[in-house]
Motif scaffolding. Structure first.
Motif, PDB file in Angstrom:
ATOM      1  N   ARG A  77       0.890  -1.324  -0.015  1.00 30.08           N
ATOM      2  CA  ARG A  77      -0.129   0.011  -0.027  1.00 30.08           C
ATOM      3  C   ARG A  77       0.860   1.228   0.020  1.00 30.08           C
ATOM      4  NH1 ARG A  77      -4.192  -0.288   4.621  1.00 30.08           N
ATOM      5  NH2 ARG A  77      -3.591  -2.324   4.719  1.00 30.08           N
ATOM      6  N   ILE A  78       1.987   1.231   0.776  1.00 25.98           N
ATOM      7  CA  ILE A  78       2.975   2.565   0.675  1.00 25.98           C
ATOM      8  C   ILE A  78       3.600   2.572  -0.483  1.00 25.98           C
ATOM      9  CG2 ILE A  78       5.106   3.250   1.946  1.00 25.98           C
ATOM     10  CD1 ILE A  78       4.206   1.826   4.380  1.00 25.98           C
ATOM     11  N   ILE A  79       4.275   1.393  -1.032  1.00 22.31           N
ATOM     12  CA  ILE A  79       4.537   1.584  -2.676  1.00 22.31           C
ATOM     13  C   ILE A  79       3.782   2.302  -3.609  1.00 22.31           C
ATOM     14  CG2 ILE A  79       5.684   0.385  -4.529  1.00 22.31           C
ATOM     15  CD1 ILE A  79       7.007  -1.596  -2.095  1.00 22.31           C
ATOM     16  N   LYS A  80       2.415   1.663  -3.388  1.00 21.04           N
ATOM     17  CA  LYS A  80       1.380   1.932  -4.482  1.00 21.04           C
ATOM     18  C   LYS A  80       1.121   3.583  -4.064  1.00 21.04           C
ATOM     19  CE  LYS A  80      -2.515  -0.897  -6.281  1.00 21.04           C
ATOM     20  NZ  LYS A  80      -3.618  -1.377  -5.751  1.00 21.04           N
ATOM     21  N   SER A  81       1.036   4.051  -3.039  1.00 20.91           N
ATOM     22  CA  SER A  81       0.507   5.323  -2.614  1.00 20.91           C
ATOM     23  C   SER A  81       1.762   6.023  -3.173  1.00 20.91           C
ATOM     24  CB  SER A  81       0.245   5.459  -1.343  1.00 20.91           C
ATOM     25  OG  SER A  81       0.318   6.698  -0.940  1.00 20.91           O
ATOM     26  N   PHE A  82       3.029   5.807  -2.925  1.00 17.48           N
ATOM     27  CA  PHE A  82       4.198   6.647  -3.366  1.00 17.48           C
ATOM     28  C   PHE A  82       4.284   6.738  -4.841  1.00 17.48           C
ATOM     29  CE2 PHE A  82       8.524   6.785  -4.479  1.00 17.48           C
ATOM     30  CZ  PHE A  82       8.879   7.945  -4.111  1.00 17.48           C
ATOM     31  N   ASN A  83       4.018   5.565  -5.510  1.00 17.40           N
ATOM     32  CA  ASN A  83       3.935   5.785  -7.188  1.00 17.40           C
ATOM     33  C   ASN A  83       3.001   6.555  -7.609  1.00 17.40           C
ATOM     34  OD1 ASN A  83       6.210   4.201  -7.254  1.00 17.40           O
ATOM     35  ND2 ASN A  83       5.074   2.124  -7.349  1.00 17.40           N
ATOM     36  N   TYR A  84       1.899   6.523  -7.087  1.00 16.80           N
ATOM     37  CA  TYR A  84       0.556   7.374  -7.261  1.00 16.80           C
ATOM     38  C   TYR A  84       0.950   8.566  -7.330  1.00 16.80           C
ATOM     39  CZ  TYR A  84      -4.014   9.298  -7.403  1.00 16.80           C
ATOM     40  OH  TYR A  84      -5.295  10.352  -7.576  1.00 16.80           O
ATOM     41  N   ASN A  85       1.488   9.186  -6.215  1.00 18.26           N
ATOM     42  CA  ASN A  85       1.831  10.440  -6.007  1.00 18.26           C
ATOM     43  C   ASN A  85       2.761  10.867  -6.560  1.00 18.26           C
ATOM     44  OD1 ASN A  85      -0.167  11.439  -3.875  1.00 18.26           O
ATOM     45  ND2 ASN A  85       0.752   9.652  -2.697  1.00 18.26           N
ATOM     46  N   LYS A  86       4.031  10.171  -7.181  1.00 22.29           N
ATOM     47  CA  LYS A  86       5.150  10.271  -8.047  1.00 22.29           C
ATOM     48  C   LYS A  86       4.467  10.678  -9.443  1.00 22.29           C
ATOM     49  CE  LYS A  86       9.391   8.457  -9.544  1.00 22.29           C
ATOM     50  NZ  LYS A  86       9.611   7.223 -10.090  1.00 22.29           N
ATOM     51  N   LYS A  87       3.584   9.874  -9.779  1.00 21.74           N
ATOM     52  CA  LYS A  87       3.269  10.010 -11.210  1.00 21.74           C
ATOM     53  C   LYS A  87       2.165  11.396 -11.272  1.00 21.74           C
ATOM     54  CE  LYS A  87       0.651   7.432 -14.881  1.00 21.74           C
ATOM     55  NZ  LYS A  87      -0.416   6.545 -15.092  1.00 21.74           N
ATOM     56  N   LYS A  88       1.541  11.616 -10.137  1.00 19.83           N
ATOM     57  CA  LYS A  88       0.618  12.730 -10.283  1.00 19.83           C
ATOM     58  C   LYS A  88       1.503  13.896 -10.205  1.00 19.83           C
ATOM     59  CE  LYS A  88      -3.262  14.126  -6.798  1.00 19.83           C
ATOM     60  NZ  LYS A  88      -3.640  13.771  -5.809  1.00 19.83           N
ATOM     61  N   TYR A  89       2.636  14.002  -9.502  1.00 23.98           N
ATOM     62  CA  TYR A  89       3.546  15.140  -9.635  1.00 23.98           C
ATOM     63  C   TYR A  89       4.100  15.296 -11.011  1.00 23.98           C
ATOM     64  CZ  TYR A  89       7.405  18.168  -8.315  1.00 23.98           C
ATOM     65  OH  TYR A  89       8.131  19.158  -8.413  1.00 23.98           O
ATOM     66  N   GLU A  90       4.643  14.293 -11.573  1.00 21.13           N
ATOM     67  CA  GLU A  90       5.364  14.136 -12.825  1.00 21.13           C
ATOM     68  C   GLU A  90       4.367  14.843 -13.834  1.00 21.13           C
ATOM     69  OE1 GLU A  90       8.507  10.556 -12.125  1.00 21.13           O
ATOM     70  OE2 GLU A  90       6.714  10.337 -13.177  1.00 21.13           O
ATOM     71  N   GLU A  91       3.080  14.405 -13.651  1.00 20.41           N
ATOM     72  CA  GLU A  91       2.039  14.732 -14.782  1.00 20.41           C
ATOM     73  C   GLU A  91       1.404  16.001 -14.454  1.00 20.41           C
ATOM     74  OE1 GLU A  91       0.049  11.213 -15.182  1.00 20.41           O
ATOM     75  OE2 GLU A  91       1.276  10.465 -16.799  1.00 20.41           O
ATOM     76  N   ARG A  92       1.736  16.841 -13.404  1.00 20.16           N
ATOM     77  CA  ARG A  92       1.033  17.915 -12.853  1.00 20.16           C
ATOM     78  C   ARG A  92       0.777  19.101 -13.927  1.00 20.16           C
ATOM     79  NH1 ARG A  92       6.307  18.383 -11.712  1.00 20.16           N
ATOM     80  NH2 ARG A  92       7.267  20.479 -11.744  1.00 20.16           N
ATOM     81  N   ASN A  93       1.416  18.997 -14.863  1.00 20.43           N
ATOM     82  CA  ASN A  93       1.200  20.016 -16.126  1.00 20.43           C
ATOM     83  C   ASN A  93       0.284  19.816 -17.291  1.00 20.43           C
ATOM     84  OD1 ASN A  93       2.759  22.011 -14.993  1.00 20.43           O
ATOM     85  ND2 ASN A  93       4.608  21.044 -15.447  1.00 20.43           N
ATOM     86  N   THR A  94       0.076  18.279 -17.323  1.00 20.17           N
ATOM     87  CA  THR A  94      -0.728  17.733 -18.484  1.00 20.17           C
ATOM     88  C   THR A  94      -2.068  17.075 -17.906  1.00 20.17           C
ATOM     89  OG1 THR A  94       0.632  15.718 -18.344  1.00 20.17           O
ATOM     90  CG2 THR A  94       1.376  17.469 -20.052  1.00 20.17           C
ATOM     91  N   HIS A  95      -1.875  16.453 -16.587  1.00 15.27           N
ATOM     92  CA  HIS A  95      -3.152  15.734 -16.259  1.00 15.27           C
ATOM     93  C   HIS A  95      -3.514  16.171 -14.724  1.00 15.27           C
ATOM     94  CE1 HIS A  95      -1.644  13.171 -19.494  1.00 15.27           C
ATOM     95  NE2 HIS A  95      -2.859  12.823 -19.579  1.00 15.27           N
ATOM     96  N   MET A  96      -4.736  15.814 -14.464  1.00 19.53           N
ATOM     97  CA  MET A  96      -4.991  16.075 -12.959  1.00 19.53           C
ATOM     98  C   MET A  96      -5.748  14.844 -12.607  1.00 19.53           C
ATOM     99  SD  MET A  96      -8.529  18.608 -13.142  1.00 19.53           S
ATOM    100  CE  MET A  96      -9.925  18.176 -14.070  1.00 19.53           C
ATOM    101  N   TYR A  97      -5.870  14.629 -11.371  1.00 24.36           N
ATOM    102  CA  TYR A  97      -6.484  13.306 -10.614  1.00 24.36           C
ATOM    103  C   TYR A  97      -7.404  13.867  -9.799  1.00 24.36           C
ATOM    104  CZ  TYR A  97      -2.418  10.787 -12.551  1.00 24.36           C
ATOM    105  OH  TYR A  97      -1.404  10.038 -13.123  1.00 24.36           O
ATOM    106  N   LYS A  98      -8.872  12.946 -10.090  1.00 25.49           N
ATOM    107  CA  LYS A  98      -9.790  13.530  -9.251  1.00 25.49           C
ATOM    108  C   LYS A  98     -10.468  11.901  -8.968  1.00 25.49           C
ATOM    109  CE  LYS A  98     -10.501  17.755 -10.024  1.00 25.49           C
ATOM    110  NZ  LYS A  98     -10.181  18.657  -8.927  1.00 25.49           N
TER     111      LYS A  98
END
Ligand SMILES: [Zn+2]
Length: 143
Positions: A77-98
């Motif tokens: 769960r920790i690894i998943k959450s970390f990867n999700y937030n990392k992706k969210k941050y990397e794509e902050r200029n092209t995508h949003m997460y809802k």
């Protein structure tokens, strides 16, 4: 002599991922305590060593497996959450997460200026989303 050791080890739980984690924590505490020389840390170390030995020599294999599964669940769960937030941050200029307000499914949306109605791909619930940038809108489920 060899038989005695074999008989002692036979049917015991042995080493698993939780064992390795506890061993690493114990080692880190040992190194830290070389400088601090703290008695409370020493007690924690001894307690950890006791738990490590108790678990690896335990004959209650199903219970030890359950403990290890719990640990692996939390770790994943920790690894998943970390990867999700990392992706969210990397794509902050092209995508949003809802999150879908109905089923809480995480949805990945490209940024498109204005207000949009989004249909959840999981439960088909429709909800409003506000964007600040121009791009094609495409709905994706995030696992
Ligand atoms: Zn939904």
């Amino acid at each position: 002599m060899n038989n005695k050791i074999r008989n002692f080890i036979y049917g015991r739980y042995g080493i698993d991922d939780l064992y390795k984690l506890l061993l690493i924590i114990c080692f880190i505490l040992l190194v830290i305590n070389m400088f601090l020389n703290n008695n409370i840390i020493r007690i924690i170390e001894l307690l950890l060593i006791f738990i490590i030995l108790y678990r690896s020599l335990s004959k209650n294999i199903s219970r030890r497996k359950k403990e290890n599964d719990k640990y692996l669940n939390i770790k994943n769960r920790i690894i998943k959450s970390f990867n999700y937030n990392k992706k969210k941050y990397e794509e902050r200029n092209t995508h949003m997460y809802k999150k879908c307000p109905n089923c809480k499914q995480k949805i990945r949306l490209p940024l498109k200026k204005g207000k949009h109605t989004v249909k959840c791909p999981n439960c088909s619930y429709k909800f409003e989303v506000k964007c600040r940038k121009d791009e094609k809108i495409k709905v994706e489920i995030v696992k």
